[in-house]
Design an enzyme around this catalytic site. Structure first.
Site, PDB file in Angstrom:
ATOM      1  N   ARG A  60    -100.752 -48.308 -59.276  1.00 25.85           N
ATOM      2  CA  ARG A  60    -100.922 -48.849 -60.634  1.00 25.85           C
ATOM      3  C   ARG A  60    -102.264 -49.570 -60.624  1.00 25.85           C
ATOM      4  O   ARG A  60    -102.491 -50.437 -59.774  1.00 25.85           O
ATOM      5  CB  ARG A  60     -99.769 -49.810 -60.941  1.00 25.85           C
ATOM      6  CG  ARG A  60     -99.912 -50.579 -62.244  1.00 25.85           C
ATOM      7  CD  ARG A  60     -99.781 -49.633 -63.443  1.00 25.85           C
ATOM      8  NE  ARG A  60     -99.705 -50.371 -64.677  1.00 25.85           N
ATOM      9  CZ  ARG A  60    -100.745 -50.872 -65.335  1.00 25.85           C
ATOM     10  NH1 ARG A  60    -101.954 -50.760 -64.860  1.00 25.85           N
ATOM     11  NH2 ARG A  60    -100.579 -51.502 -66.474  1.00 25.85           N
ATOM     12  N   GLU A  68     -99.862 -45.810 -73.608  1.00 26.28           N
ATOM     13  CA  GLU A  68     -98.720 -45.033 -73.139  1.00 26.28           C
ATOM     14  C   GLU A  68     -98.901 -43.583 -73.591  1.00 26.28           C
ATOM     15  O   GLU A  68     -99.612 -43.302 -74.552  1.00 26.28           O
ATOM     16  CB  GLU A  68     -97.422 -45.608 -73.708  1.00 26.28           C
ATOM     17  CG  GLU A  68     -97.106 -47.017 -73.240  1.00 26.28           C
ATOM     18  CD  GLU A  68     -96.777 -47.092 -71.759  1.00 26.28           C
ATOM     19  OE1 GLU A  68     -96.148 -46.156 -71.230  1.00 26.28           O
ATOM     20  OE2 GLU A  68     -97.159 -48.097 -71.132  1.00 26.28           O
ATOM     21  N   ARG A 102     -94.693 -49.911 -56.850  1.00 28.78           N
ATOM     22  CA  ARG A 102     -96.024 -49.303 -56.869  1.00 28.78           C
ATOM     23  C   ARG A 102     -97.043 -50.265 -56.276  1.00 28.78           C
ATOM     24  O   ARG A 102     -96.949 -51.473 -56.473  1.00 28.78           O
ATOM     25  CB  ARG A 102     -96.453 -48.965 -58.295  1.00 28.78           C
ATOM     26  CG  ARG A 102     -95.527 -48.015 -59.011  1.00 28.78           C
ATOM     27  CD  ARG A 102     -95.936 -47.790 -60.439  1.00 28.78           C
ATOM     28  NE  ARG A 102     -95.868 -49.030 -61.196  1.00 28.78           N
ATOM     29  CZ  ARG A 102     -96.011 -49.124 -62.513  1.00 28.78           C
ATOM     30  NH1 ARG A 102     -96.254 -48.039 -63.235  1.00 28.78           N
ATOM     31  NH2 ARG A 102     -95.928 -50.293 -63.126  1.00 28.78           N
TER      32      ARG A 102
END
Length: 177
Positions: A60, A68, A102
């Site tokens: 990330r 998004e 992540r």
């Protein structure tokens, strides 16, 4: 006698916990580097990197938040990051993992370019000010300035004067659920 043993054991357990917690905190704050090849781009701020041991890591990108997939510019942001990183050998500089496991880090290509910053400069991501404390002070300033410049130049998502920040979009989506 039994109480003394229990309190000693409790004190020992507490001391061990504090020692472990301190070591874990220090380990999370110590910068680490991961080297590998970008084998996937999930969206405008998330990639998959394959390291030398054939382990895949989800990364990330620190300091940015891209639209998004379902948002305006979501597909373009993903395409932009693909152009910058897909198939490239990269170094990820990181200090922590997020709640999804992540790695949260800064992606650098072989030349040392900060690809997180490039996304902001291209108008494909916001500087994620809510998490700027996780960035180095110089990076905070550079990312913020890059966003201002992209807005002024009206490039990328800034061609839309009403561009909705991804964190606002996600909040509205949660409220509807």
């Amino acid at each position: 006698m039994l109480t003394l043993r229990n309190s000693t054991a409790a004190a020992f357990a507490a001391a061990l916990f504090l020692l472990f917690a301190s070591a874990l905190h220090a380990a999370q704050r110590t910068p680490q580097a991961l080297h590998g090849k970008v084998i996937g781009v999930a969206d405008g701020d998330t990639v998959k990197v394959l390291d030398d041991t054939n382990t895949t890591h989800t990364i990330r990108l620190l300091g940015i938040d891209a639209p998004e997939k379902a948002q305006a510019f979501g597909t373009r942001a993903k395409h932009s990051l693909s152009e910058l990183a897909y198939g490239q050998t990269v170094t990820v500089k990181w200090r922590k993992r997020d709640r999804y496991g992540r790695i949260v880090g800064t992606l650098h290509n072989r030349r040392g370019d900060d690809l997180n910053l490039r996304q902001v400069q291209r108008g494909m991501a916001w500087h994620y000010a809510d998490y700027q404390r996780e960035q180095l002070p110089a990076d905070r300033e550079t990312y913020a300035e890059a966003e201002v410049e992209a807005r002024q130049r009206r490039i990328g998502l800034w061609t839309d004067p009403h561009a909705e920040a991804p964190w606002q979009y996600r909040k509205k989506k949660r409220e509807r659920s």
